[in-house]
Design a protein around this motif. Structure first.
Motif, mmCIF file in Angstrom:
data_model
loop_
_atom_site.group_PDB
_atom_site.id
_atom_site.type_symbol
_atom_site.label_atom_id
_atom_site.label_comp_id
_atom_site.label_asym_id
_atom_site.label_seq_id
_atom_site.Cartn_x
_atom_site.Cartn_y
_atom_site.Cartn_z
ATOM 1 N N ILE A 26 -23.718 54.647 39.518
ATOM 2 C CA ILE A 26 -23.439 54.241 38.140
ATOM 3 C C ILE A 26 -22.325 53.196 38.128
ATOM 4 N N THR A 28 -19.819 51.291 35.370
ATOM 5 C CA THR A 28 -19.340 51.251 33.992
ATOM 6 C C THR A 28 -18.098 50.375 33.917
ATOM 7 N N GLU A 460 -28.485 48.142 31.694
ATOM 8 C CA GLU A 460 -28.289 48.471 30.289
ATOM 9 C C GLU A 460 -29.619 48.753 29.578
ATOM 10 N N ASP A 462 -30.213 51.389 28.230
ATOM 11 C CA ASP A 462 -29.912 52.352 27.177
ATOM 12 C C ASP A 462 -29.626 51.670 25.841
ATOM 13 N N ALA A 474 -30.762 60.087 30.406
ATOM 14 C CA ALA A 474 -29.946 60.347 31.592
ATOM 15 C C ALA A 474 -30.705 61.206 32.587
ATOM 16 N N CYS A 488 -27.306 51.706 38.269
ATOM 17 C CA CYS A 488 -27.478 51.680 36.823
ATOM 18 C C CYS A 488 -26.189 51.245 36.135
ATOM 19 N N THR A 490 -24.428 51.124 32.616
ATOM 20 C CA THR A 490 -24.648 51.881 31.378
ATOM 21 C C THR A 490 -23.401 51.895 30.504
ATOM 22 N N HIS A 491 -23.638 52.097 29.197
ATOM 23 C CA HIS A 491 -22.556 52.320 28.234
ATOM 24 C C HIS A 491 -22.560 53.772 27.750
ATOM 25 N N ILE A 495 -25.401 59.262 30.724
ATOM 26 C CA ILE A 495 -25.983 58.717 31.952
ATOM 27 C C ILE A 495 -24.930 58.639 33.050
#
Length: 563
Positions: A26, A28, A460, A462, A474, A488, A490-491, A495
């Protein structure tokens, strides 16, 4: 599997090296921190287009290096071997460097290669799935490919059968089109062929005649010189120089000497051999000079014949063999033109027969696609129901058209309805961004076990999703990571909580310069990041407790997925 990604002087990145894990990785960070920059660098190293703008300010170059493990990737190994790229220890190292001068340097396992080869390899290594890829799902060709790929192989086998007939059909159609030339052009060609054939046949050429003529002309054209030379040579041997007479005396003397010393016997034998050889040579020289029958008329005839042959050689070939071969080819074409109507009718019948055969194979392909489409839509709907779209409906319409292509004769449209009571309409006309993200994720979920690409990247996906749907999304991504390595961006905290490895991307300012950095964060930092994602920048005890609960829930869900 992507093991490491190293980046130098790419946009805001000065130098970073990231070591990725198996499972779900992940990424972020705050908006604008550089998450898209990281994916841009990954895209560069798998063959995406780029320009000089990606080079960091005041830097002379940009470089990206990716290290993949290809232990069980037989298709990739075959591709590398086919392109003469070395394989060592099941490791694949791709390096791409762009200099400020504009030079683009690409190396795969230290072997220089082209962007085209890198792009082909990149498609085998990484599947980048983002909002752009989502939009591709709205294109009919992508939808048809999806149907074909979801089948268990029967469609690809049928496509191979169909393609073999299709390319033969194309070849015959092209031949037929060429055959339907203008009647006047055909008549003109007929006259030309007749004239050419008559010209060649009237010459009555014989194989190697030109070679023999050239030799004879050379002799006759130099007859006087040859006669003088042969006469002089003969005289030197027998008369003026009296060579043979002297050699005869030498032969007698050495014969006498041999009676006194046996070593002289060898000398005598050599002299005797030389005597007889010169005698034979003298006779041949005499005969050669005497047999030349010089005649100006004969030479003129030979030269005229040679000129005739040379004229034909300039038109039809460099040798008599090529001229005669051209004549035979012209006869075949002449025969075809003379039987034009019959040949055209036969060709038209062959095309018609092959068209019917092609229709049958296209119809078989169509039926297989209908079966695959039904299974595909049923499985997509099942996944969508678990993504908070309980009333979603999807249908695929397939119909045969009159135009054959290398991919069959099918047109396709995806119909979709997200809500109860609404009619299904074309997917591209009614779907929202959030709905399309969920449809795309549903497709990736059901195709994950069938995909050959080891690394899947979600950029992104999502978008427009939250709440319960975010949790279900998720779990879908986590499920995919059981079969594929996943990266991935993601915001969504739901997830991020599923991560097997969590990387935090952030910007720093130093000496009036901005840098993007990336760090793999531990459990404590993950708690803080997930709390920030869930509640904003201000961290409270409640937000931290909520983040801890999300991580515990994610661990539980992942344990269930592994059962």
């Amino acid at each position: 599997m992507l093991k490491t990604l190293s980046i130098w002087n790419f946009a805001l990145i000065e130098h970073i090296q990231i070591e990725f894990n198996r499972g779900l990785n992940i990424l972020t960070g705050e908006t604008g921190a550089g998450k898209s920059i990281l994916l841009g660098a990954l895209g560069m190293v798998i063959g995406h287009r780029s320009n000089l703008d990606v080079i960091r300010s005041n830097a002379d170059f940009m470089r990206v290096e990716a290290v993949f493990s290809i232990m069980n990737e037989q298709a990739i190994k075959y591709f590398l071997l086919k392109n003469n790229i070395l394989i060592e220890d099941d490791t694949l190292i791709i390096t791409r460097q762009i200099l400020a001068s504009g030079r683009n340097i690409i190396q795969i396992n230290n072997c220089h290669t082209t962007l085209a080869i890198l792009r082909q390899l990149g498609e085998m290594l990484v599947d980048i799935h983002g909002q752009h890829a989502n939009q591709a799902l709205l294109k009919p060709q992508k939808q048809l490919n999806l149907i074909d790929e979801y089948d268990n192989g029967a469609i690809n086998r049928q496509k191979a059968v169909y393609a073999q007939i299709y390319y033969h059909w194309l070849e015959l159609k092209e031949k037929l089109a060429k055959s339907k030339t203008n009647t006047q052009e055909m008549a003109q060609r007929l006259d030309m062929l007749n004239w050419q054939i008559n010209e060649i046949q009237n010459a009555k050429l014989e194989v190697d005649e030109d070679t023999k003529l050239e030799e004879q002309i050379k002799v006759l054209a130099n007859a006087e010189k040859i006669s003088l030379l042969s006469q002089n040579a003969y005289n030197l041997l027998y008369e003026g120089g009296n060579i043979l007479s002297s050699l005869a005396q030498l032969r007698k003397d050495t014969e006498s000497l041999a009676h006194y010393d046996e070593n002289m016997a060898k000398v005598h034998q050599s002299v005797e051999d030389a005597y007889f050889q010169l005698q034979d040579s003298a006779d041949e020289i005499r005969d050669f000079g005497e047999k030349i029958d010089y005649s100006p008329q004969k030479l003129d005839a030979m030269q005229s014949r040679m000129e005739e042959i040379n004229k034909l050689r300039r038109k039809y070939g460099s040798s008599i063999e090529e001229i005669l071969a051209y004549c035979e080819k012209a006869k075949d074409e002449l025969s075809y033109i003379e039987n034009y109507d019959a040949n055209l009718a036969q060709l038209e019948q062959e095309v018609a027969d092959l068209t019917q055969e092609l229709k049958q194979e296209a119809a078989t392909l169509h039926k297989l696609r209908e079966q695959s489409a039904t299974k595909l839509t049923d499985d997509i709907i099942t996944e969508l129901k678990s993504l908070s779209m309980p009333d979603a409906r999807m249908k695929v319409n397939l119909w045969l058209n009159d135009d054959f292509s290398e991919n069959g004769a099918d047109d396709v449209e995806f119909l979709f309805s997200a809500n109860l009571g609404e009619d299904m309409k074309l997917l591209q006309k009614i779907v929202s961004g959030g709905e399309l993200s969920r449809i795309a994720l549903a497709i990736k979920t059901i195709t994950a076990q069938k995909d050959d690409v080891e690394l899947m990247v979600f950029d992104e996906v999502d978008s427009g999703v939250g709440g319960k749907t975010a949790q279900m999304m998720a779990e879908k991504i986590a499920r995919i990571s059981r079969y594929r390595q996943v990266i991935c961006i993601t915001h969504l905290p739901q997830i991020a909580a599923m991560a097997d490895a969590h990387f935090y991307i952030h910007k720093e300012t130093k000496d009036n310069k901005t840098f993007t950095n990336i760090t793999e964060i531990d459990y404590g930092a993950r708690l803080a990041e997930i709390a920030r994602m869930a509640s904003g920048t201000e961290l409270t005890q409640a937000s931290m407790e909520n983040a801890e609960e999300m991580l515990a829930n994610a661990r539980h869900k992942k344990e269930l997925l592994s059962i």
